[in-house]
Design a protein around this motif. Structure first.
Motif, PDB file in Angstrom:
ATOM      1  N   TYR A 124       0.875  -1.244   0.079  1.00  0.00           N
ATOM      2  CA  TYR A 124      -0.064  -0.127  -0.056  1.00  0.00           C
ATOM      3  C   TYR A 124       0.978   1.439  -0.041  1.00  0.00           C
ATOM      4  N   ARG A 125       0.533   2.165  -1.124  1.00  0.00           N
ATOM      5  CA  ARG A 125       1.506   3.379  -1.142  1.00  0.00           C
ATOM      6  C   ARG A 125       0.654   4.458  -0.246  1.00  0.00           C
ATOM      7  N   ILE A 126       1.235   4.890   0.721  1.00  0.00           N
ATOM      8  CA  ILE A 126       0.264   5.765   1.723  1.00  0.00           C
ATOM      9  C   ILE A 126       1.064   7.030   1.812  1.00  0.00           C
ATOM     10  N   SER A 127       0.346   8.071   2.175  1.00  0.00           N
ATOM     11  CA  SER A 127       0.835   9.591   2.373  1.00  0.00           C
ATOM     12  C   SER A 127       0.740   9.919   3.689  1.00  0.00           C
ATOM     13  N   LYS A 128       1.193  11.088   4.037  1.00  0.00           N
ATOM     14  CA  LYS A 128       0.852  11.756   5.438  1.00  0.00           C
ATOM     15  C   LYS A 128      -0.656  11.638   5.819  1.00  0.00           C
ATOM     16  N   ASN A 129      -1.448  11.945   4.541  1.00  0.00           N
ATOM     17  CA  ASN A 129      -2.866  12.106   4.758  1.00  0.00           C
ATOM     18  C   ASN A 129      -3.620  10.996   5.231  1.00  0.00           C
ATOM     19  N   ASN A 130      -2.807   9.617   5.165  1.00  0.00           N
ATOM     20  CA  ASN A 130      -3.531   8.534   5.633  1.00  0.00           C
ATOM     21  C   ASN A 130      -3.243   8.198   7.004  1.00  0.00           C
ATOM     22  N   ILE A 131      -2.349   8.862   7.714  1.00  0.00           N
ATOM     23  CA  ILE A 131      -2.213   8.847   9.161  1.00  0.00           C
ATOM     24  C   ILE A 131      -2.852   9.247   9.833  1.00  0.00           C
ATOM     25  N   LYS A 132      -3.939   8.724  10.828  1.00  0.00           N
ATOM     26  CA  LYS A 132      -4.787   9.240  11.711  1.00  0.00           C
ATOM     27  C   LYS A 132      -4.390   9.378  13.118  1.00  0.00           C
ATOM     28  N   GLY A 133      -3.413   8.968  13.385  1.00  0.00           N
ATOM     29  CA  GLY A 133      -3.045   8.907  14.754  1.00  0.00           C
ATOM     30  C   GLY A 133      -1.660   8.561  14.964  1.00  0.00           C
ATOM     31  N   LEU A 134      -0.950   9.059  15.980  1.00  0.00           N
ATOM     32  CA  LEU A 134       0.358   8.699  16.423  1.00  0.00           C
ATOM     33  C   LEU A 134       0.655   8.841  17.900  1.00  0.00           C
ATOM     34  N   CYS A 135       1.242   7.850  18.404  1.00  0.00           N
ATOM     35  CA  CYS A 135       1.752   7.857  19.818  1.00  0.00           C
ATOM     36  C   CYS A 135       3.088   7.150  20.079  1.00  0.00           C
TER      37      CYS A 135
ATOM     38  N   ALA B  89      -1.157  -3.716  20.721  1.00  0.00           N
ATOM     39  CA  ALA B  89      -2.007  -3.189  21.685  1.00  0.00           C
ATOM     40  C   ALA B  89      -2.217  -1.722  21.702  1.00  0.00           C
ATOM     41  N   SER B  90      -1.071  -1.154  21.822  1.00  0.00           N
ATOM     42  CA  SER B  90      -0.694   0.442  21.687  1.00  0.00           C
ATOM     43  C   SER B  90      -1.484   0.869  20.580  1.00  0.00           C
ATOM     44  N   ALA B  91      -1.163   0.347  19.286  1.00  0.00           N
ATOM     45  CA  ALA B  91      -1.988   1.050  18.264  1.00  0.00           C
ATOM     46  C   ALA B  91      -3.440   0.834  18.333  1.00  0.00           C
ATOM     47  N   TYR B  92      -3.916  -0.238  18.768  1.00  0.00           N
ATOM     48  CA  TYR B  92      -5.324  -0.592  18.905  1.00  0.00           C
ATOM     49  C   TYR B  92      -5.785   0.526  19.846  1.00  0.00           C
ATOM     50  N   LEU B  93      -5.311   0.877  20.848  1.00  0.00           N
ATOM     51  CA  LEU B  93      -5.792   1.752  21.857  1.00  0.00           C
ATOM     52  C   LEU B  93      -5.979   3.226  21.314  1.00  0.00           C
ATOM     53  N   LEU B  94      -4.932   3.549  20.333  1.00  0.00           N
ATOM     54  CA  LEU B  94      -4.881   4.866  19.633  1.00  0.00           C
ATOM     55  C   LEU B  94      -5.811   4.699  18.676  1.00  0.00           C
ATOM     56  N   PHE B  95      -6.200   3.823  17.911  1.00  0.00           N
ATOM     57  CA  PHE B  95      -7.260   3.451  17.175  1.00  0.00           C
ATOM     58  C   PHE B  95      -8.678   3.776  17.749  1.00  0.00           C
ATOM     59  N   VAL B  96      -8.820   3.240  19.085  1.00  0.00           N
ATOM     60  CA  VAL B  96     -10.070   3.443  19.874  1.00  0.00           C
ATOM     61  C   VAL B  96     -10.180   4.791  20.180  1.00  0.00           C
ATOM     62  N   GLU B  97      -9.142   5.460  20.745  1.00  0.00           N
ATOM     63  CA  GLU B  97      -9.176   6.890  21.085  1.00  0.00           C
ATOM     64  C   GLU B  97      -9.277   7.891  19.831  1.00  0.00           C
ATOM     65  N   GLN B  98      -8.765   7.824  18.987  1.00  0.00           N
ATOM     66  CA  GLN B  98      -8.786   8.677  17.706  1.00  0.00           C
ATOM     67  C   GLN B  98      -9.775   8.583  16.923  1.00  0.00           C
ATOM     68  N   ILE B  99     -10.340   7.514  16.672  1.00  0.00           N
ATOM     69  CA  ILE B  99     -11.235   6.896  15.449  1.00  0.00           C
ATOM     70  C   ILE B  99     -12.840   6.553  16.119  1.00  0.00           C
ATOM     71  N   LEU B 100     -12.835   5.761  17.057  1.00  0.00           N
ATOM     72  CA  LEU B 100     -13.935   5.278  17.508  1.00  0.00           C
ATOM     73  C   LEU B 100     -14.488   6.250  18.550  1.00  0.00           C
ATOM     74  N   VAL B 101     -13.703   6.905  19.450  1.00  0.00           N
ATOM     75  CA  VAL B 101     -14.525   7.901  20.476  1.00  0.00           C
ATOM     76  C   VAL B 101     -14.821   8.821  19.549  1.00  0.00           C
ATOM     77  N   LYS B 102     -13.918   9.654  18.858  1.00  0.00           N
ATOM     78  CA  LYS B 102     -14.176  10.829  18.144  1.00  0.00           C
ATOM     79  C   LYS B 102     -15.164  10.823  17.153  1.00  0.00           C
ATOM     80  N   SER B 103     -15.588   9.594  16.823  1.00  0.00           N
ATOM     81  CA  SER B 103     -16.846   9.322  15.782  1.00  0.00           C
ATOM     82  C   SER B 103     -17.946   9.331  16.484  1.00  0.00           C
ATOM     83  N   LYS B 104     -18.086   9.401  17.835  1.00  0.00           N
ATOM     84  CA  LYS B 104     -19.431   9.284  18.511  1.00  0.00           C
ATOM     85  C   LYS B 104     -19.881  10.528  18.931  1.00  0.00           C
TER      86      LYS B 104
END
Length: 185
Positions: free
Chosen positions: A96-107, A170-185
């Motif tokens: 997959y050829r990604i760019s910075k725009n595809n990055i939705k979270g970093l910790c 687990a760290s990346a999944y927690l970031l997903f939960v915080e940045q994607i799931l929680v913010k979409s509610k």
């Protein structure tokens, strides 16, 4: 002061004045990327299954054909930024050829108290990206036997509850939960 016991291009082995022996990779810090996409059935995650060197679990020694779920990972080269490394490793290991725009979270996380490795955990949305190729790896034994598998959100949660996995998952999944799931509610 530490004494060098062994050194090659990839790894150095040291012994401290107090007798503690530890290993240091050539490139200390790393990246871990959890790729996801959303479709009509929900979220899917791309996991990298790869071996761990001689891991002993339940009094059994792991083997090269025993693969453990983790993120897409890579070691940072000198002067390479974490984002540049992440983009490079995702292309190398998944196609997959990604760019910075595809990055939705970093910790940032420290790998362990017994190591000075920092892991930059990324979550990456690839919902609208087509693969450029199948991924080719770096030629290491780890990548020769590794495989990528898409799993459902439910399957990922079950892995995190019931299986052995690399902690960056687990760290990346927690970031997903915080940045994607929680913010979409």
């Amino acid at each position: 002061m530490s004494k060098v016991l062994y050194k090659n291009y990839y790894l150095s082995l040291y012994k401290t004045d107090r007798g503690f022996i530890y290993a240091q990779r050539r490139n200390i810090n790393s990246t871990a990327a959890l790729l996801y996409k959303k479709d009509k059935t929900g979220y899917k995650f791309l996991l990298r299954y790869q071996p761990l060197p001689e891991l002993k679990t339940n009094n059994k020694k792991s083997s090269w054909n025993q693969l453990f779920p983790c993120c897409i990972t890579g070691s940072l080269e000198p002067k390479e930024t974490p984002i540049a490394n992440c983009i490079k490793e995702v292309l190398e290991e998944t196609g997959y050829r990604i760019s910075k725009n595809n990055i939705k979270g970093l910790c940032l996380a420290v790998a362990s108290t017994q190591s000075n490795e920092c892991v930059y955990n990324f979550i990456i949305d690839i919902s609208n990206i087509k693969r450029a190729h199948n991924g080719f790896g770096d030629g290491s034994i780890f990548e020769e036997v590794s495989k990528n598998v898409w799993v459902s959100h439910r399957k990922l949660k079950n892995i995190l509850k019931n299986e052995l996995y690399l902690s960056s998952l687990a760290s990346a999944y927690l970031l997903f939960v915080e940045q994607i799931l929680v913010k979409s509610k």
